[in-house]
Design an enzyme around this catalytic site. Structure first.
Site, PDB file in Angstrom:
ATOM      1  N   ASP A   1       5.610   4.709   5.167  1.00  0.00           N
ATOM      2  CA  ASP A   1       6.563   3.761   5.748  1.00  0.00           C
ATOM      3  C   ASP A   1       6.713   2.499   4.909  1.00  0.00           C
ATOM      4  O   ASP A   1       7.506   1.621   5.242  1.00  0.00           O
ATOM      5  CB  ASP A   1       6.174   3.406   7.187  1.00  0.00           C
ATOM      6  CG  ASP A   1       4.779   2.810   7.322  1.00  0.00           C
ATOM      7  OD1 ASP A   1       3.863   3.281   6.632  1.00  0.00           O
ATOM      8  OD2 ASP A   1       4.598   1.884   8.138  1.00  0.00           O
ATOM      9  N   HIS A   2       5.968   2.424   3.807  1.00  0.00           N
ATOM     10  CA  HIS A   2       6.074   1.270   2.911  1.00  0.00           C
ATOM     11  C   HIS A   2       6.589   1.647   1.516  1.00  0.00           C
ATOM     12  O   HIS A   2       6.901   0.757   0.727  1.00  0.00           O
ATOM     13  CB  HIS A   2       4.720   0.578   2.776  1.00  0.00           C
ATOM     14  CG  HIS A   2       4.260  -0.065   4.049  1.00  0.00           C
ATOM     15  ND1 HIS A   2       4.284  -1.426   4.263  1.00  0.00           N
ATOM     16  CD2 HIS A   2       3.772   0.482   5.198  1.00  0.00           C
ATOM     17  CE1 HIS A   2       3.834  -1.691   5.480  1.00  0.00           C
ATOM     18  NE2 HIS A   2       3.511  -0.550   6.066  1.00  0.00           N
TER      19      HIS A   2
ATOM     20  N   HIS B   1       0.848  -1.192   0.000  1.00  0.00           N
ATOM     21  CA  HIS B   1       0.000   0.000   0.000  1.00  0.00           C
ATOM     22  C   HIS B   1       0.882   1.240   0.000  1.00  0.00           C
ATOM     23  O   HIS B   1       2.114   1.142   0.108  1.00  0.00           O
ATOM     24  CB  HIS B   1      -0.975  -0.005   1.178  1.00  0.00           C
ATOM     25  CG  HIS B   1      -0.332   0.037   2.523  1.00  0.00           C
ATOM     26  ND1 HIS B   1       0.445  -0.977   3.031  1.00  0.00           N
ATOM     27  CD2 HIS B   1      -0.367   0.995   3.505  1.00  0.00           C
ATOM     28  CE1 HIS B   1       0.862  -0.660   4.245  1.00  0.00           C
ATOM     29  NE2 HIS B   1       0.385   0.533   4.553  1.00  0.00           N
TER      30      HIS B   1
ATOM     31  N   HIS C   1      -7.578  -2.105   5.520  1.00  0.00           N
ATOM     32  CA  HIS C   1      -6.692  -1.073   6.034  1.00  0.00           C
ATOM     33  C   HIS C   1      -7.321   0.285   5.734  1.00  0.00           C
ATOM     34  O   HIS C   1      -8.361   0.374   5.067  1.00  0.00           O
ATOM     35  CB  HIS C   1      -5.313  -1.208   5.396  1.00  0.00           C
ATOM     36  CG  HIS C   1      -4.243  -0.444   6.130  1.00  0.00           C
ATOM     37  ND1 HIS C   1      -4.108  -0.461   7.501  1.00  0.00           N
ATOM     38  CD2 HIS C   1      -3.252   0.366   5.663  1.00  0.00           C
ATOM     39  CE1 HIS C   1      -3.080   0.292   7.849  1.00  0.00           C
ATOM     40  NE2 HIS C   1      -2.547   0.824   6.763  1.00  0.00           N
TER      41      HIS C   1
END
EC number: 3.1.26.11
Length: 305
Positions: free
Chosen positions: A67-68, A63, A141
């Site tokens: 932080d990804h 996603h 999410h």
């Protein structure tokens, strides 16, 4: 094949855990590597491991939370600077194409290799070749977020050379016939069934890598019967309400998913910085429900036999 965990933290970098990223390295497939998520400073984390950027052929983004993905432009650029010249494919939710193209354009980063970007817009198979099939399924999410199921296809068994030699059949082109044909006719006119001279099929391995998610049926579906499930564990047992509100999972919920899916092993990652000193509690909580469970740490590797 084995996983190298480059970042196992949640939200923001911490002293002991960087933001989310892991790499699946496959020595049995020319050393190719697949990356899952690419948080800030991922390329710095790689410097402490045996991972080679030039060997990364695919990147799967779960996603678009920072932080990804914040490390992705740097990894793409450095792969080019370090001599990577074969195609790289990035999979991710809608929006990943704009993020990559704008980042590279504004920074005037030129890639010396072909870059393919595939945006996922529905559940199902997103990649398949002779050896692997990868499926994606949307999780629960705050934004669109996918989990990935990687299935290695069953491979033909090993040619039983000793058995062939016992029949008086010496090494040569005829050995290839036993691998490719159902039956082989020898020069003397005798016909042999190839299956009698080939060992059992090698069962393919199965892996589930989930993005950030609440406990949900989609996670169980992706993890059904896998050899290893990699699941977030942002919160601890007793924090289920907070986990629900923030679209995350607890250690116990991760274990419940692994148990419901009949997974062979569970790895906890995406650990909140609030557990820097007592992350072992998450492991203990999960082990009360499921076993074996492992707690990922930065630079840790896990081999999938």
């Amino acid at each position: 094949m084995y996983f190298t965990f480059l970042g196992t933290g949640a939200g923001v970098p911490a002293k002991l855990r960087n933001t989310a990223s892991m790499v699946l390295t496959m020595p049995e497939y020319q050393g190719d590597a697949w990356m899952f998520d690419c948080g800030e400073a991922t390329q710095h984390q790689i410097l402490h491991t045996s991972v080679k950027l030039s060997k990364i052929k695919k990147i799967f983004i779960t996603h678009l939370h920072g932080d990804h993905i914040y490390g992705l432009p740097g990894v793409l650029g450095s792969r080019s600077f370090q001599g990577g010249d074969d195609q790289l494919t990035v999979f991710g939710p809608k929006g990943i194409k704009d993020f990559i193209e704008m980042s590279l354009s504004i920074s005037s980063t030129y890639l010396k290799y072909p870059l393919e970007i595939i945006e996922i817009d529905e559940d199902g198979v997103i990649y398949e070749d002779k050896y692997f099939k990868v499926s994606a399924k949307e999780l629960e999410h705050g934004i669109t977020c996918y989990g990935y199921r990687i299935e290695e296809k069953d491979q033909p068994g090993t040619l039983l050379v000793d058995r062939l030699k016992a029949e008086g059949i010496m090494p040569g082109p005829i050995y290839r016939e036993f691998k490719e044909k159902a039956a082989v006719t020898l020069p003397n006119g005798r016909t042999l069934n190839s299956s009698d001279y080939i060992g059992p099929d090698k069962k393919g391995r199965k892996i589930a890598v989930l993005g950030d998610t609440r406990i949900c049926q989609a996670a169980v579906d992706l993890a059904e019967g896998v050899d290893v499930l990699i699941h977030e564990s942002t919160f601890s047992h007793g924090m289920e309400e907070k986990a629900y509100d923030y679209f995350h999972s607890t250690s116990s919920q991760a274990a419940q998913t692994a148990k419901a899916a009949n997974a062979a092993a569970l790895i906890l990652t995406h650990i909140s910085s609030r557990f820097q000193e007592d992350d072992h509690l998450l492991l203990e909580e999960a082990r009360e429900i499921f076993s074996p469970v492992y707690l990922a740490k930065d630079f840790w590797t896990y081999k999938i036999d």
